[in-house]
Design a protein around this motif. Sequence first.
Motif, PDB file in Angstrom:
ATOM      1  N   PHE A 176       0.854  -1.177   0.000  1.00  0.00           N
ATOM      2  CA  PHE A 176       0.000   0.000   0.000  1.00  0.00           C
ATOM      3  C   PHE A 176       0.892   1.229   0.000  1.00  0.00           C
ATOM      4  N   THR A 177       0.423   2.279  -0.668  1.00  0.00           N
ATOM      5  CA  THR A 177       1.262   3.456  -0.858  1.00  0.00           C
ATOM      6  C   THR A 177       0.703   4.684  -0.142  1.00  0.00           C
ATOM      7  N   PRO A 219       4.156  -2.653   9.426  1.00  0.00           N
ATOM      8  CA  PRO A 219       5.489  -2.207   9.831  1.00  0.00           C
ATOM      9  C   PRO A 219       5.478  -1.669  11.265  1.00  0.00           C
ATOM     10  N   GLU A 220       6.514  -1.974  12.006  1.00  0.00           N
ATOM     11  CA  GLU A 220       6.614  -1.556  13.411  1.00  0.00           C
ATOM     12  C   GLU A 220       6.503  -0.044  13.567  1.00  0.00           C
ATOM     13  N   ALA A 221       7.045   0.712  12.607  1.00  0.00           N
ATOM     14  CA  ALA A 221       6.986   2.181  12.685  1.00  0.00           C
ATOM     15  C   ALA A 221       5.542   2.675  12.685  1.00  0.00           C
ATOM     16  N   PHE A 222       4.653   1.994  11.964  1.00  0.00           N
ATOM     17  CA  PHE A 222       3.236   2.384  11.949  1.00  0.00           C
ATOM     18  C   PHE A 222       2.618   2.157  13.323  1.00  0.00           C
ATOM     19  N   LEU A 223       2.901   1.015  13.918  1.00  0.00           N
ATOM     20  CA  LEU A 223       2.343   0.708  15.232  1.00  0.00           C
ATOM     21  C   LEU A 223       2.829   1.727  16.275  1.00  0.00           C
ATOM     22  N   PHE A 283       4.445   0.277   1.521  1.00  0.00           N
ATOM     23  CA  PHE A 283       4.674  -0.563   2.688  1.00  0.00           C
ATOM     24  C   PHE A 283       3.792  -1.809   2.614  1.00  0.00           C
ATOM     25  N   SER A 284       4.289  -2.886   3.201  1.00  0.00           N
ATOM     26  CA  SER A 284       3.582  -4.160   3.179  1.00  0.00           C
ATOM     27  C   SER A 284       2.721  -4.331   4.438  1.00  0.00           C
ATOM     28  N   PHE A 285       1.467  -4.733   4.214  1.00  0.00           N
ATOM     29  CA  PHE A 285       0.528  -5.021   5.296  1.00  0.00           C
ATOM     30  C   PHE A 285      -0.120  -6.367   5.005  1.00  0.00           C
TER      31      PHE A 285
END
Length: 153
Positions: free
Chosen positions: A8-9, A52-56, A125-127
Amino acid sequence: MAISTGEFTSPFFLLRGYENCWKCGNSSRVVGLASGDANSEPYVLQYIKAMPEAFLTEIHKLQPQLEYRLSQAIDASYFMNFCSCCGASIGDHYIFSQPGGAFFPITDEDTQHIEVHELPFLGSFSFECTPAQGIGKAIIQKGTRVSPLSSSP
């Protein structure tokens, strides 16, 4: 509910609203994620199993009541909101798929009660999740923009 891994972008948006807890009845803050430009049809990311950990880390700045939990209803684990009062899980089905739920507004006024925070991530990023289209554009266009990311009450 089909969960798959996808790229997703940006832009990415943290959606923030309220949902009544099914267990104690109190109103609890809930969040969701959206990806894509509001001029096209953005994706709303549901039943997120991996991100991604940064999103969390960014999400937890505004919403500490989001954690990886087992849903008894679907017998699967994913990042879900939970009640700030009693700790009960608040599943994605109720906030995304039920008319009148936090992220299934019925009226423009309902949509305006949803906060839209643009996240500071650029690129792809991958989800692992269930991406959905349909309501994201209205939420991003008509929701209340909060910039930059802030922890308003």
